[in-house]
Scaffold this active site. Sequence first.
Site, PDB file in Angstrom:
ATOM      1  N   ASN A   5      13.277   4.484   4.994  1.00  0.00           N
ATOM      2  CA  ASN A   5      12.344   3.443   5.443  1.00  0.00           C
ATOM      3  C   ASN A   5      11.136   4.086   6.113  1.00  0.00           C
ATOM      4  O   ASN A   5      11.235   5.170   6.682  1.00  0.00           O
ATOM      5  CB  ASN A   5      13.055   2.533   6.455  1.00  0.00           C
ATOM      6  CG  ASN A   5      12.183   1.398   6.953  1.00  0.00           C
ATOM      7  OD1 ASN A   5      11.506   0.724   6.173  1.00  0.00           O
ATOM      8  ND2 ASN A   5      12.181   1.170   8.255  1.00  0.00           N
ATOM      9  N   HIS A  15       8.412   3.323   9.122  1.00  0.00           N
ATOM     10  CA  HIS A  15       8.265   2.442  10.285  1.00  0.00           C
ATOM     11  C   HIS A  15       7.034   2.864  11.092  1.00  0.00           C
ATOM     12  O   HIS A  15       6.855   4.057  11.360  1.00  0.00           O
ATOM     13  CB  HIS A  15       9.514   2.517  11.168  1.00  0.00           C
ATOM     14  CG  HIS A  15       9.476   1.547  12.302  1.00  0.00           C
ATOM     15  ND1 HIS A  15       9.672   0.184  12.135  1.00  0.00           N
ATOM     16  CD2 HIS A  15       9.232   1.731  13.621  1.00  0.00           C
ATOM     17  CE1 HIS A  15       9.551  -0.419  13.298  1.00  0.00           C
ATOM     18  NE2 HIS A  15       9.281   0.495  14.217  1.00  0.00           N
ATOM     19  N   THR A  21       0.836  -1.211   0.000  1.00  0.00           N
ATOM     20  CA  THR A  21       0.000   0.000   0.000  1.00  0.00           C
ATOM     21  C   THR A  21       0.871   1.261   0.000  1.00  0.00           C
ATOM     22  O   THR A  21       0.475   2.288  -0.559  1.00  0.00           O
ATOM     23  CB  THR A  21      -0.961   0.040   1.207  1.00  0.00           C
ATOM     24  OG1 THR A  21      -0.218   0.069   2.419  1.00  0.00           O
ATOM     25  CG2 THR A  21      -1.904  -1.152   1.194  1.00  0.00           C
ATOM     26  N   ASN A  22       2.042   1.199   0.616  1.00  0.00           N
ATOM     27  CA  ASN A  22       2.946   2.366   0.573  1.00  0.00           C
ATOM     28  C   ASN A  22       3.530   2.550  -0.820  1.00  0.00           C
ATOM     29  O   ASN A  22       3.702   3.681  -1.279  1.00  0.00           O
ATOM     30  CB  ASN A  22       4.053   2.226   1.619  1.00  0.00           C
ATOM     31  CG  ASN A  22       3.556   2.538   3.009  1.00  0.00           C
ATOM     32  OD1 ASN A  22       3.380   3.704   3.354  1.00  0.00           O
ATOM     33  ND2 ASN A  22       3.291   1.509   3.797  1.00  0.00           N
TER      34      ASN A  22
HETATM   35  C1  GRF Z   1       3.802  -0.687   6.891  1.00  0.00           C
HETATM   36  O1  GRF Z   1       2.996  -0.648   8.026  1.00  0.00           O
HETATM   37  C2  GRF Z   1       5.180  -0.203   7.222  1.00  0.00           C
HETATM   38  O2  GRF Z   1       5.196   0.761   8.229  1.00  0.00           O
HETATM   39  C3  GRF Z   1       5.873  -1.443   7.693  1.00  0.00           C
HETATM   40  O3  GRF Z   1       5.357  -2.470   6.888  1.00  0.00           O
HETATM   41  C4  GRF Z   1       4.055  -2.116   6.446  1.00  0.00           C
HETATM   42  C5  GRF Z   1       4.027  -2.242   4.945  1.00  0.00           C
HETATM   43  O4  GRF Z   1       2.754  -2.143   4.402  1.00  0.00           O
HETATM   44  N1  GRF Z   1       7.295  -1.277   7.621  1.00  0.00           N
HETATM   45  P1  GRF Z   1       2.534  -2.126   2.819  1.00  0.00           P
HETATM   46  O5  GRF Z   1       3.182  -3.379   2.234  1.00  0.00           O
HETATM   47  O6  GRF Z   1       3.147  -0.877   2.277  1.00  0.00           O
HETATM   48  O7  GRF Z   1       1.051  -2.162   2.639  1.00  0.00           O
END
Ligand code: GRF
Length: 223
Positions: free
Chosen positions: A118, A120, A26-27
């Site tokens: 990153n 977090h 999702t990011n």
């Molecule tokens: C996010 O919550 C990020 O903070 C952590 O892993 C998760 C990744 O989510 N490091 P996505 O794969 O981007 O949906």
Amino acid sequence: MACGADIVRRVSDRLPIAVLVSGTGTNLQALLDTVHTREAEVVAVASSVGGVQALERAGAAGVPSAVFARGDYAERSARDDALADWLHERGARLIVLAGYMELLGDGFLARFPGAVINVHPSLLPAFPGIGAIEQALAYGVTVFGVTIHFVDAGIDSGPVILQRAIELPHARDPAEVLSALRPLEHQLLPEAVHLIARGALRSDPQNPRRTIVGLAADHLPGG
Ligand code: GRF
């Protein structure tokens, strides 16, 4: 630490970025929906796991992707070398870890000095490593949050770029906290890429742990 110094660039260019993933992505999607094809170009998506949704998202956006699974290499350093080689071939100048569930060694970081960031799901330095939300709930905090930071050789220990907090005094369930943090992540990560692409981040000479946000004189119009 260089803190992105080597990726300072002209304002008019698109910054070539690579996104490293392990899961739903999702990011990654937030980056594709915001900075991609604007101030940045996602030139590569690398996953530590095959068949994940993040790879589908890369494909749908027409971004080349590849899987670098730890188990396919005798040592982590060999995986890191292959990954760094591919990212360099793709022309990546900034590496964004977006839910990437693997550690990267010194050798990898030396290939992209000051240019790995990153996201977090905690207010670092509280609750680094895996299970950050579960750690925060177990501790009993009422304020949660998200940190975007530069990556160094430690676990979630590099200089902070951006942080945002949210009060959730009644939270008990990790899924509930995660869904409250998602919008913060999806806002802050593109914001950090935007700032780096604009050359608007630099390390504080007084304290290299601090990241100063703001255009340096040589990036201002006429500078
Ligand atoms: C996010 O919550 C990020 O903070 C952590 O892993 C998760 C990744 O989510 N490091 P996505 O794969 O981007 O949906």
